[in-house]
Design an enzyme around this catalytic site. Structure first.
Site, PDB file in Angstrom:
ATOM      1  N   THR A 231     -11.831  11.350  -1.028  1.00 30.63           N
ATOM      2  CA  THR A 231     -11.328  11.748   0.367  1.00 30.63           C
ATOM      3  C   THR A 231     -11.602  10.374   1.138  1.00 30.63           C
ATOM      4  O   THR A 231     -11.164  10.266   2.330  1.00 30.63           O
ATOM      5  CB  THR A 231     -11.625  12.929   0.786  1.00 30.63           C
ATOM      6  OG1 THR A 231     -12.945  12.989   0.752  1.00 30.63           O
ATOM      7  CG2 THR A 231     -11.181  14.078  -0.146  1.00 30.63           C
TER       8      THR A 231
ATOM      9  N   LYS B  65     -12.227   4.922  11.487  1.00 22.77           N
ATOM     10  CA  LYS B  65     -11.966   6.515  11.400  1.00 22.77           C
ATOM     11  C   LYS B  65     -13.191   7.334  11.290  1.00 22.77           C
ATOM     12  O   LYS B  65     -14.245   6.832  10.846  1.00 22.77           O
ATOM     13  CB  LYS B  65     -11.020   6.665  10.187  1.00 22.77           C
ATOM     14  CG  LYS B  65     -10.673   8.240  10.304  1.00 22.77           C
ATOM     15  CD  LYS B  65      -9.681   8.434   9.015  1.00 22.77           C
ATOM     16  CE  LYS B  65      -9.032   9.859   8.652  1.00 22.77           C
ATOM     17  NZ  LYS B  65      -8.256  10.158   7.532  1.00 22.77           N
ATOM     18  N   ASP B  66     -13.245   8.418  11.651  1.00 20.40           N
ATOM     19  CA  ASP B  66     -14.372   9.444  11.549  1.00 20.40           C
ATOM     20  C   ASP B  66     -14.515   9.893  10.113  1.00 20.40           C
ATOM     21  O   ASP B  66     -14.395  10.897   9.806  1.00 20.40           O
ATOM     22  CB  ASP B  66     -14.581  10.468  12.487  1.00 20.40           C
ATOM     23  CG  ASP B  66     -15.758  11.275  12.627  1.00 20.40           C
ATOM     24  OD1 ASP B  66     -16.859  10.853  11.990  1.00 20.40           O
ATOM     25  OD2 ASP B  66     -15.791  12.591  12.935  1.00 20.40           O
ATOM     26  N   GLU B  67     -15.035   8.923   9.296  1.00 18.39           N
ATOM     27  CA  GLU B  67     -15.260   9.234   7.616  1.00 18.39           C
ATOM     28  C   GLU B  67     -16.274   8.299   7.296  1.00 18.39           C
ATOM     29  O   GLU B  67     -16.453   7.231   7.892  1.00 18.39           O
ATOM     30  CB  GLU B  67     -13.859   9.309   7.261  1.00 18.39           C
ATOM     31  CG  GLU B  67     -13.302   7.876   7.146  1.00 18.39           C
ATOM     32  CD  GLU B  67     -11.805   7.645   6.512  1.00 18.39           C
ATOM     33  OE1 GLU B  67     -11.554   8.801   6.101  1.00 18.39           O
ATOM     34  OE2 GLU B  67     -11.342   6.604   6.468  1.00 18.39           O
TER      35      GLU B  67
ATOM     36  N   TRP C 223     -13.492  -0.705   0.425  1.00 16.55           N
ATOM     37  CA  TRP C 223     -12.610   0.023   1.348  1.00 16.55           C
ATOM     38  C   TRP C 223     -13.303   0.702   2.300  1.00 16.55           C
ATOM     39  O   TRP C 223     -14.269   1.465   1.998  1.00 16.55           O
ATOM     40  CB  TRP C 223     -12.010   1.266   0.720  1.00 16.55           C
ATOM     41  CG  TRP C 223     -10.540   1.981   1.374  1.00 16.55           C
ATOM     42  CD1 TRP C 223     -11.078   3.334   2.028  1.00 16.55           C
ATOM     43  CD2 TRP C 223      -9.473   1.598   1.840  1.00 16.55           C
ATOM     44  NE1 TRP C 223      -9.821   3.554   2.710  1.00 16.55           N
ATOM     45  CE2 TRP C 223      -9.104   2.687   2.915  1.00 16.55           C
ATOM     46  CE3 TRP C 223      -8.570   0.404   1.380  1.00 16.55           C
ATOM     47  CZ2 TRP C 223      -7.575   2.570   3.119  1.00 16.55           C
ATOM     48  CZ3 TRP C 223      -7.259   0.428   2.083  1.00 16.55           C
ATOM     49  CH2 TRP C 223      -6.818   1.443   2.919  1.00 16.55           C
TER      50      TRP C 223
ATOM     51  N   GLU D 180      -1.907   2.603  -5.973  1.00 18.09           N
ATOM     52  CA  GLU D 180      -2.283   3.835  -6.386  1.00 18.09           C
ATOM     53  C   GLU D 180      -0.997   4.673  -6.823  1.00 18.09           C
ATOM     54  O   GLU D 180      -0.785   5.595  -5.899  1.00 18.09           O
ATOM     55  CB  GLU D 180      -3.389   4.826  -5.518  1.00 18.09           C
ATOM     56  CG  GLU D 180      -4.377   3.977  -5.538  1.00 18.09           C
ATOM     57  CD  GLU D 180      -5.595   4.806  -4.525  1.00 18.09           C
ATOM     58  OE1 GLU D 180      -5.091   5.735  -3.851  1.00 18.09           O
ATOM     59  OE2 GLU D 180      -6.807   4.301  -4.491  1.00 18.09           O
TER      60      GLU D 180
ATOM     61  N   HIS E  54       0.755  -1.067   0.109  1.00 15.53           N
ATOM     62  CA  HIS E  54      -0.060  -0.076   0.005  1.00 15.53           C
ATOM     63  C   HIS E  54       0.730   1.344   0.056  1.00 15.53           C
ATOM     64  O   HIS E  54       0.873   2.055   0.992  1.00 15.53           O
ATOM     65  CB  HIS E  54      -0.906  -0.051   1.110  1.00 15.53           C
ATOM     66  CG  HIS E  54      -2.013   0.610   1.060  1.00 15.53           C
ATOM     67  ND1 HIS E  54      -3.071   0.388   0.066  1.00 15.53           N
ATOM     68  CD2 HIS E  54      -2.600   2.151   1.428  1.00 15.53           C
ATOM     69  CE1 HIS E  54      -4.071   1.156   0.268  1.00 15.53           C
ATOM     70  NE2 HIS E  54      -3.890   2.060   0.836  1.00 15.53           N
TER      71      HIS E  54
ATOM     72  N   TYR F  48     -13.768   6.023  -6.378  1.00 11.46           N
ATOM     73  CA  TYR F  48     -14.728   6.466  -5.114  1.00 11.46           C
ATOM     74  C   TYR F  48     -15.870   7.102  -6.049  1.00 11.46           C
ATOM     75  O   TYR F  48     -15.822   8.024  -6.785  1.00 11.46           O
ATOM     76  CB  TYR F  48     -14.156   7.610  -4.485  1.00 11.46           C
ATOM     77  CG  TYR F  48     -13.202   6.577  -3.519  1.00 11.46           C
ATOM     78  CD1 TYR F  48     -13.752   6.301  -1.947  1.00 11.46           C
ATOM     79  CD2 TYR F  48     -11.981   6.255  -3.895  1.00 11.46           C
ATOM     80  CE1 TYR F  48     -12.607   5.605  -1.473  1.00 11.46           C
ATOM     81  CE2 TYR F  48     -11.052   5.581  -2.877  1.00 11.46           C
ATOM     82  CZ  TYR F  48     -11.532   5.171  -1.780  1.00 11.46           C
ATOM     83  OH  TYR F  48     -10.798   4.421  -0.895  1.00 11.46           O
TER      84      TYR F  48
ATOM     85  N   GLU G 121      -9.754  -1.710  -5.217  1.00 13.63           N
ATOM     86  CA  GLU G 121     -10.057  -0.756  -3.911  1.00 13.63           C
ATOM     87  C   GLU G 121     -11.216   0.292  -4.603  1.00 13.63           C
ATOM     88  O   GLU G 121     -11.165   0.872  -5.417  1.00 13.63           O
ATOM     89  CB  GLU G 121      -9.259   0.282  -3.645  1.00 13.63           C
ATOM     90  CG  GLU G 121      -9.547   1.131  -2.410  1.00 13.63           C
ATOM     91  CD  GLU G 121      -8.304   1.905  -1.770  1.00 13.63           C
ATOM     92  OE1 GLU G 121      -7.155   1.268  -1.444  1.00 13.63           O
ATOM     93  OE2 GLU G 121      -8.403   3.153  -1.469  1.00 13.63           O
TER      94      GLU G 121
END
Length: 333
Positions: free
Chosen positions: A263, A295-297, A290, A169, A136, A230, A256
């Site tokens: 983001t 995490k706060d996302e 993914w 990536e 990664h 995404y 992914e």
């Protein structure tokens, strides 16, 4: 009149034969259900633009990626893999061994990285699912990649369920750089894992698959090309690039993906996500979502309340993204 008993007897025999066939088919189906995914499909390989199993049948894998190992090592254990395989229904998990981020990345603490890879691989073996070992890194860390893949391929190269993603990536680099990188790594992996599928990176965060389609690797046919997206950010324009590559026969793997902006945050875009899923299903493209993290996302699937042991997760620990991923993993099955 004399023919009647013969007809009756013949009909009875046909009925008995049919019942026997049905019973045998039922028994065979039951036995097949007892087999794990890997036992049913065996060593996978690339055939043209598709991934096929040991019987030559096309197979589409659907799974989940663990987050950066250095940030969420607490989830890197067999129990988490068991939960994702058994309760979520995933066919594949991805171990994301991070670099160049903090003091716990692979370049700083390689022993930690190898230990967490082993936890995920062993969990996948125990649960009979496939596993992707992901280097990664956003930067070109070729010397370290050679060391990493020489080590993991030597350890796991005999396993039929292990695949390798050799560069996560790449940034604003040329296709020629990523292609050359892959061509240097492939012989190292092939020394130990001659039949394993290898995922080759593409430029600009694994998006420019159209460039790879115009100049694919010719020295190794058992490779697929990485497409990351995404859905709220990467819409029709990237799907068009993907379709171009598909039309040219390039085998893709969505190693992914997620449904929000690039983001990892923001709202879920169900319409764009559905279009990506339709593209994947229509072309038998495997995908991995993914990520297993807290995490706060939006893209982190778990709340901080989630136990480090996956088998202890409850519905209250799952964020909406995790619920959606579980649905798509099991849709149409």
């Amino acid at each position: 009149m004399k023919l009647l008993p013969i007809v009756i007897l013949f009909s009875s025999l046909l009925g008995m034969t049919a019942c026997g066939v049905k019973a045998e088919a039922s028994d065979s189906a039951a036995e097949n259900e007892k087999l794990t995914l890997v036992e049913r499909h065996g060593q996978l390989k690339v055939n043209g633009s598709r991934i096929v199993d040991s019987n030559g049948d096309s197979i589409q894998l659907r799974g989940v990626s663990f987050g950066w190992h250095n940030m969420w090592p607490r989830f890197y254990n067999r129990s988490s893999v068991t939960e994702i395989a058994k309760d979520w229904g995933a066919d594949i998990v991805r171990a994301s061994i991070g670099l160049d981020l903090d003091e716990n990345t692979f370049d700083k603490k390689p022993e930690m990285g190898y230990a967490l890879v082993d936890s995920i691989v062993q969990g996948a073996v125990e649960n009979g699912i496939y596993v992707l070992i992901d280097f990664h890194s956003h930067e070109n860390n070729l010397p370290l990649a050679k060391e990493f893949f020489a080590t993991v391929s030597e350890k796991y190269g005999n396993l039929p369920n292990v695949m390798y993603e050799i560069w996560n990536e790449p940034l604003e680099v040329t296709w020629q750089e990523t292609k050359s990188y892959a061509e240097e790594l492939l012989p190292i992996i092939r020394k130990n894992a001659p039949e394993a599928i290898v995922i080759v990176p593409t430029p600009r965060w694994d998006q420019n698959v159209h460039e790879a389609a115009d100049d694919p690797i010719t020295s190794d046919k058992n490779v697929v090309y990485s497409l990351h997206y995404y859905a709220a950010t990467h819409t029709d324009y990237l799907r068009q690039q993907a379709q171009y590559a598909i039309d040219k026969g390039l085998p893709l793997f969505m190693a992914e993906c997620a449904s929000m902006v690039h983001t990892g945050d923001g709202v879920i875009d169900p319409a764009s996500w559905e279009k990506w899923m339709e593209l994947a299903d229509a072309n038998g493209i495997s995908w991995i979502c993914w990520s297993v993290s807290d995490k706060d996302e939006t893209c982190s699937m778990l709340r901080p309340s989630a136990s480090s042991q996956g088998e202890e997760w409850t519905d209250d620990d799952l964020k909406p993204w995790a619920v959606l991923v579980k649905y798509y993993i099991n849709r149409n099955r």
